[in-house]
Design a protein around this motif. Structure first.
Motif, PDB file in Angstrom:
ATOM      1  N   PRO A  77       0.805  -1.230   0.000  1.00  0.00           N
ATOM      2  CA  PRO A  77       0.000   0.000   0.000  1.00  0.00           C
ATOM      3  C   PRO A  77       0.834   1.274   0.000  1.00  0.00           C
ATOM      4  CG  PRO A  77      -0.083  -1.074   2.145  1.00  0.00           C
ATOM      5  CD  PRO A  77       0.557  -2.043   1.201  1.00  0.00           C
ATOM      6  N   GLU A  78       2.040   1.192   0.563  1.00  0.00           N
ATOM      7  CA  GLU A  78       2.888   2.384   0.630  1.00  0.00           C
ATOM      8  C   GLU A  78       3.350   2.848  -0.752  1.00  0.00           C
ATOM      9  OE1 GLU A  78       5.645  -1.076   0.487  1.00  0.00           O
ATOM     10  OE2 GLU A  78       3.719  -0.625   1.426  1.00  0.00           O
ATOM     11  N   LYS A  79       3.279   1.957  -1.758  1.00  0.00           N
ATOM     12  CA  LYS A  79       3.692   2.310  -3.121  1.00  0.00           C
ATOM     13  C   LYS A  79       2.585   3.001  -3.904  1.00  0.00           C
ATOM     14  CE  LYS A  79       7.779   0.565  -2.607  1.00  0.00           C
ATOM     15  NZ  LYS A  79       8.974   1.439  -2.604  1.00  0.00           N
ATOM     16  N   LYS A  80       1.389   3.008  -3.351  1.00  0.00           N
ATOM     17  CA  LYS A  80       0.244   3.708  -3.960  1.00  0.00           C
ATOM     18  C   LYS A  80       0.014   3.273  -5.416  1.00  0.00           C
ATOM     19  CE  LYS A  80       0.836   7.716  -0.934  1.00  0.00           C
ATOM     20  NZ  LYS A  80      -0.192   7.265   0.013  1.00  0.00           N
ATOM     21  N   LEU A  81      -0.025   1.963  -5.613  1.00  0.00           N
ATOM     22  CA  LEU A  81      -0.282   1.409  -6.945  1.00  0.00           C
ATOM     23  C   LEU A  81      -1.773   1.346  -7.267  1.00  0.00           C
ATOM     24  CD1 LEU A  81       2.374  -1.454  -6.874  1.00  0.00           C
ATOM     25  CD2 LEU A  81       2.585   0.815  -7.911  1.00  0.00           C
ATOM     26  N   LEU A  82      -2.582   1.638  -6.277  1.00  0.00           N
ATOM     27  CA  LEU A  82      -4.022   1.807  -6.429  1.00  0.00           C
ATOM     28  C   LEU A  82      -4.434   3.090  -5.725  1.00  0.00           C
ATOM     29  CD1 LEU A  82      -5.738  -1.663  -5.811  1.00  0.00           C
ATOM     30  CD2 LEU A  82      -6.012  -0.239  -7.838  1.00  0.00           C
ATOM     31  N   PRO A  83      -5.405   3.817  -6.252  1.00  0.00           N
ATOM     32  CA  PRO A  83      -5.904   4.991  -5.525  1.00  0.00           C
ATOM     33  C   PRO A  83      -6.459   4.576  -4.164  1.00  0.00           C
ATOM     34  CG  PRO A  83      -6.666   4.990  -7.802  1.00  0.00           C
ATOM     35  CD  PRO A  83      -6.047   3.656  -7.559  1.00  0.00           C
ATOM     36  N   TYR A 151      -1.037  10.000 -16.360  1.00  0.00           N
ATOM     37  CA  TYR A 151      -1.388   8.589 -16.286  1.00  0.00           C
ATOM     38  C   TYR A 151      -2.909   8.463 -16.338  1.00  0.00           C
ATOM     39  CZ  TYR A 151       3.495   8.096 -15.064  1.00  0.00           C
ATOM     40  OH  TYR A 151       4.860   8.160 -15.097  1.00  0.00           O
ATOM     41  N   VAL A 152      -3.395   7.250 -16.513  1.00  0.00           N
ATOM     42  CA  VAL A 152      -4.822   7.052 -16.779  1.00  0.00           C
ATOM     43  C   VAL A 152      -5.709   7.681 -15.709  1.00  0.00           C
ATOM     44  CG1 VAL A 152      -6.634   5.349 -17.179  1.00  0.00           C
ATOM     45  CG2 VAL A 152      -4.346   4.925 -18.058  1.00  0.00           C
ATOM     46  N   LEU A 153      -5.300   7.533 -14.449  1.00  0.00           N
ATOM     47  CA  LEU A 153      -6.107   8.077 -13.351  1.00  0.00           C
ATOM     48  C   LEU A 153      -5.485   9.339 -12.763  1.00  0.00           C
ATOM     49  CD1 LEU A 153      -7.051   4.739 -11.567  1.00  0.00           C
ATOM     50  CD2 LEU A 153      -8.395   6.019 -13.228  1.00  0.00           C
ATOM     51  N   GLY A 154      -4.512   9.889 -13.441  1.00  0.00           N
ATOM     52  CA  GLY A 154      -3.802  11.058 -12.936  1.00  0.00           C
ATOM     53  C   GLY A 154      -2.460  10.673 -12.369  1.00  0.00           C
ATOM     54  N   ASN A 155      -2.459   9.783 -11.368  1.00  0.00           N
ATOM     55  CA  ASN A 155      -1.238   9.224 -10.804  1.00  0.00           C
ATOM     56  C   ASN A 155      -1.036   7.801 -11.315  1.00  0.00           C
ATOM     57  OD1 ASN A 155      -0.650  11.534  -9.174  1.00  0.00           O
ATOM     58  ND2 ASN A 155      -2.174  10.823  -7.678  1.00  0.00           N
ATOM     59  N   PHE A 156       0.202   7.342 -11.310  1.00  0.00           N
ATOM     60  CA  PHE A 156       0.511   5.987 -11.772  1.00  0.00           C
ATOM     61  C   PHE A 156      -0.247   4.954 -10.946  1.00  0.00           C
ATOM     62  CE2 PHE A 156       2.899   2.046 -11.440  1.00  0.00           C
ATOM     63  CZ  PHE A 156       3.095   1.721 -12.771  1.00  0.00           C
ATOM     64  N   ILE A 158      -1.842   0.478 -11.233  1.00  0.00           N
ATOM     65  CA  ILE A 158      -1.764  -0.797 -11.941  1.00  0.00           C
ATOM     66  C   ILE A 158      -2.420  -0.725 -13.323  1.00  0.00           C
ATOM     67  CG2 ILE A 158      -1.552  -2.195  -9.862  1.00  0.00           C
ATOM     68  CD1 ILE A 158      -4.516  -2.795 -10.001  1.00  0.00           C
ATOM     69  N   ALA A 159      -3.365   0.190 -13.504  1.00  0.00           N
ATOM     70  CA  ALA A 159      -4.000   0.348 -14.814  1.00  0.00           C
ATOM     71  C   ALA A 159      -2.981   0.741 -15.875  1.00  0.00           C
ATOM     72  CB  ALA A 159      -5.106   1.397 -14.732  1.00  0.00           C
ATOM     73  N   ASP A 160      -1.997   1.540 -15.498  1.00  0.00           N
ATOM     74  CA  ASP A 160      -0.983   1.984 -16.452  1.00  0.00           C
ATOM     75  C   ASP A 160      -0.069   0.848 -16.881  1.00  0.00           C
ATOM     76  OD1 ASP A 160      -1.355   5.042 -16.573  1.00  0.00           O
ATOM     77  OD2 ASP A 160      -1.340   4.617 -14.423  1.00  0.00           O
ATOM     78  N   ALA A 161       0.159  -0.113 -16.006  1.00  0.00           N
ATOM     79  CA  ALA A 161       0.978  -1.268 -16.372  1.00  0.00           C
ATOM     80  C   ALA A 161       0.278  -2.109 -17.429  1.00  0.00           C
ATOM     81  CB  ALA A 161       1.292  -2.112 -15.140  1.00  0.00           C
ATOM     82  N   ALA A 162      -1.043  -2.217 -17.312  1.00  0.00           N
ATOM     83  CA  ALA A 162      -1.812  -2.966 -18.308  1.00  0.00           C
ATOM     84  C   ALA A 162      -1.845  -2.218 -19.642  1.00  0.00           C
ATOM     85  CB  ALA A 162      -3.227  -3.224 -17.803  1.00  0.00           C
ATOM     86  N   LEU A 163      -2.099  -0.929 -19.588  1.00  0.00           N
ATOM     87  CA  LEU A 163      -2.105  -0.145 -20.821  1.00  0.00           C
ATOM     88  C   LEU A 163      -0.735  -0.146 -21.471  1.00  0.00           C
ATOM     89  CD1 LEU A 163      -3.409   1.730 -22.863  1.00  0.00           C
ATOM     90  CD2 LEU A 163      -3.048   3.636 -21.264  1.00  0.00           C
ATOM     91  N   ALA A 183       0.591   7.856 -27.042  1.00  0.00           N
ATOM     92  CA  ALA A 183       2.015   7.930 -27.387  1.00  0.00           C
ATOM     93  C   ALA A 183       2.796   8.638 -26.288  1.00  0.00           C
ATOM     94  CB  ALA A 183       2.196   8.646 -28.718  1.00  0.00           C
ATOM     95  N   ALA A 184       2.223   9.720 -25.752  1.00  0.00           N
ATOM     96  CA  ALA A 184       2.882  10.433 -24.656  1.00  0.00           C
ATOM     97  C   ALA A 184       2.942   9.566 -23.405  1.00  0.00           C
ATOM     98  CB  ALA A 184       2.144  11.737 -24.361  1.00  0.00           C
ATOM     99  N   HIS A 185       1.877   8.827 -23.136  1.00  0.00           N
ATOM    100  CA  HIS A 185       1.846   7.903 -21.994  1.00  0.00           C
ATOM    101  C   HIS A 185       2.909   6.827 -22.158  1.00  0.00           C
ATOM    102  CE1 HIS A 185       0.351   4.225 -19.912  1.00  0.00           C
ATOM    103  NE2 HIS A 185       0.090   5.082 -18.947  1.00  0.00           N
ATOM    104  N   TYR A 186       3.026   6.286 -23.339  1.00  0.00           N
ATOM    105  CA  TYR A 186       4.020   5.240 -23.600  1.00  0.00           C
ATOM    106  C   TYR A 186       5.432   5.779 -23.370  1.00  0.00           C
ATOM    107  CZ  TYR A 186       6.698   1.721 -26.170  1.00  0.00           C
ATOM    108  OH  TYR A 186       7.610   0.764 -26.524  1.00  0.00           O
ATOM    109  N   ARG A 187       5.719   6.985 -23.858  1.00  0.00           N
ATOM    110  CA  ARG A 187       7.044   7.585 -23.643  1.00  0.00           C
ATOM    111  C   ARG A 187       7.290   7.813 -22.151  1.00  0.00           C
ATOM    112  NH1 ARG A 187       5.366  10.661 -28.191  1.00  0.00           N
ATOM    113  NH2 ARG A 187       4.795  12.432 -26.835  1.00  0.00           N
ATOM    114  N   ARG A 188       6.250   8.234 -21.459  1.00  0.00           N
ATOM    115  CA  ARG A 188       6.368   8.472 -20.021  1.00  0.00           C
ATOM    116  C   ARG A 188       6.632   7.153 -19.284  1.00  0.00           C
ATOM    117  NH1 ARG A 188       1.925  11.122 -19.969  1.00  0.00           N
ATOM    118  NH2 ARG A 188       2.917  13.086 -20.568  1.00  0.00           N
TER     119      ARG A 188
END
Length: 207
Positions: A77-83, A151-156, A158-163, A183-188
């Motif tokens: 939870p400390e990594k905030k991989l979910l909102p 990122y998809v939800l604003g902050n990074f 797990i959804a971004d890892a799937a995308l 494309a910008a998300h992919y570069r990020r």
């Protein structure tokens, strides 16, 4: 923990999340081109003959991308991989499920294995064309979600890892031009240390 993966497969998204979590793990290649997923040794670990598979420290095994990704997020939870809020959590799961179940399994899968969708070889071009339609629609929808956000939800999450992994396939395997915000998300994403580490560890190169 041990991650069973195939280089450049959807398992790279889990590889990224394990790096983001920062806890010790090992990784073992399962060669899909050599059909190692169907061998007795691997089937004893994951009888579904798929990657990713995560063997946890207690010896239990988790399969399926969404389940593994969610477990990594909830146990770190400390990594905030979910909102933190409920709506944010379900929105992350919503995007992840769409990337995995639709863009991947309905879109890219028709490109990779048209015979699974049309046994008659004469239909394979139509199957692939339908897959491309699903892919294009998927990226268009993700592009809308990313407008004005890093990122998809604003902050990074797990959804971004799937995308990321479907963007990786589009950009590297299919040489497709991603929509502007994707494309910008992919570069990020590829600029994130965890992603760069996973790519390097899997021996992959970027187009």
């Amino acid at each position: 923990m041990k991650l069973y993966y195939s280089p450049g497969a959807c398992s790279i998204g889990i590889h990224v999340l394990l790096e983001e979590a920062g806890k010790p793990y090992s990784a073992q290649v399962v060669s899909l081109p050599n059909q190692e997923q169907y061998g007795d040794v691997y089937k004893a670990i994951n009888p579904k003959s798929k990657v990713p598979t995560l063997e946890r420290d207690d010896g239990s095994v988790l399969t399926e991308f969404p389940a593994i990704a969610t477990w990594i997020a909830l146990t770190n939870p400390e990594k905030k991989l979910l909102p933190e809020d409920v709506d944010g959590k379900v929105r992350a799961l919503e995007v992840m499920d769409y990337c995995v179940a639709t863009i991947h399994m309905q879109g890219f899968a028709r490109q990779f294995r048209p015979a699974n969708f049309g046994p008659n070889e004469a239909d394979h071009d139509k199957v692939k064309a339908r897959g491309r339609e699903i892919m294009d629609k998927g990226f268009a929808l993700m592009n809308q979600k990313l407008a004005g956000k890093d990122y998809v939800l604003g902050n990074f999450s797990i959804a971004d890892a799937a995308l990321f992994y479907v963007e990786f396939w589009a950009a590297n395997r299919f040489k497709l031009e991603l929509p502007e915000h994707c494309a910008a998300h992919y570069r990020r994403m590829i600029a994130r240390p965890a992603v760069a580490k996973a790519i390097a560890d899997e021996g992959l190169t970027l187009a």
